[in-house]
Scaffold this active site. Sequence first.
Site, short mmCIF file in Angstrom:
data_model
loop_
_atom_site.label_atom_id
_atom_site.label_comp_id
_atom_site.label_asym_id
_atom_site.label_seq_id
_atom_site.Cartn_x
_atom_site.Cartn_y
_atom_site.Cartn_z
CG HIS A 109 54.46 1.65 0.55
ND1 HIS A 109 53.36 2.05 1.27
CD2 HIS A 109 55.29 2.12 0.76
CE1 HIS A 109 53.65 2.92 2.18
NE2 HIS A 109 54.86 3.19 1.76
CG ASN B 104 50.04 -2.74 -0.55
OD1 ASN B 104 48.96 -2.41 -1.02
ND2 ASN B 104 50.98 -2.29 0.21
C1 GRF Z 1 48.59 5.61 -4.98
O1 GRF Z 1 49.47 6.51 -4.31
C2 GRF Z 1 49.11 4.40 -4.68
O2 GRF Z 1 50.61 4.20 -4.55
C3 GRF Z 1 48.66 3.79 -3.57
O3 GRF Z 1 47.25 4.39 -3.43
C4 GRF Z 1 47.17 5.43 -4.28
C5 GRF Z 1 46.11 5.61 -5.22
O4 GRF Z 1 46.17 4.50 -6.24
N1 GRF Z 1 48.63 2.47 -3.27
P1 GRF Z 1 45.10 4.09 -7.24
O5 GRF Z 1 45.16 5.35 -8.26
O6 GRF Z 1 43.60 3.91 -6.57
O7 GRF Z 1 45.48 2.84 -7.90
#
Ligand code: GRF
Length: 194
Positions: free
Chosen positions: A108, A106
Amino acid sequence: MKNIAVLVSGGGTNLQALIDAQNSGIIKSGRIKAVVSSKSGVYALERAEKAGIETAVIGKKELGDGFDAAMTAFMKERGIDLIVLAGYLSILSGELLREYEGRIINIHPSLIPSFCGDGFYGLRVHRAALDYGVKVTGATVHFVNEIVDGGRIIMQKAVEVHDGDTPETLQRRVMEEAEWKILPAAVEKVCAEM
Ligand code: GRF
């Protein structure tokens, strides 16, 4: 060559970084075989379709107790070796975690153990960092286990907080300078070591 499934819930910018890294050769030990979203209509699914990658929507709310078995069956039917959570907002548990122990990672958007765990996702993470007044934040790629954001850390990258940052400007910088770099690098590292 390992088979990768990417789990998404939203815009899919981390997924796009993985697709681009696969095309540029940064990811060479694995191939994205499927993208599974927790809900329909998200832009991440369009990104996958444009890249010719199989998509599916497997919703925890809709499937209830059957969710875990459905996810596990989906992954095993496709011979998935590594599951990558990229902006994925559902909590995984039970059979899938057991079947894929040590094979789920994952991203984060903070330097774990800061600003992580229950309730820390998306903009909330950056709002908490700004409220605390940290001068450095960043992103972490870690293995997924039964503890939210609790698995072994694989890779981290620090990002400076700027005066006047809002949660939105900080999120964007963390994505650009950290998430979109360390997630592809971590996927390649884990696939190469499998
Ligand atoms: C981002 O803040 C990422 O860090 C978290 O989910 C959010 C959206 O990510 N894991 P994405 O643009 O859908 O990849």
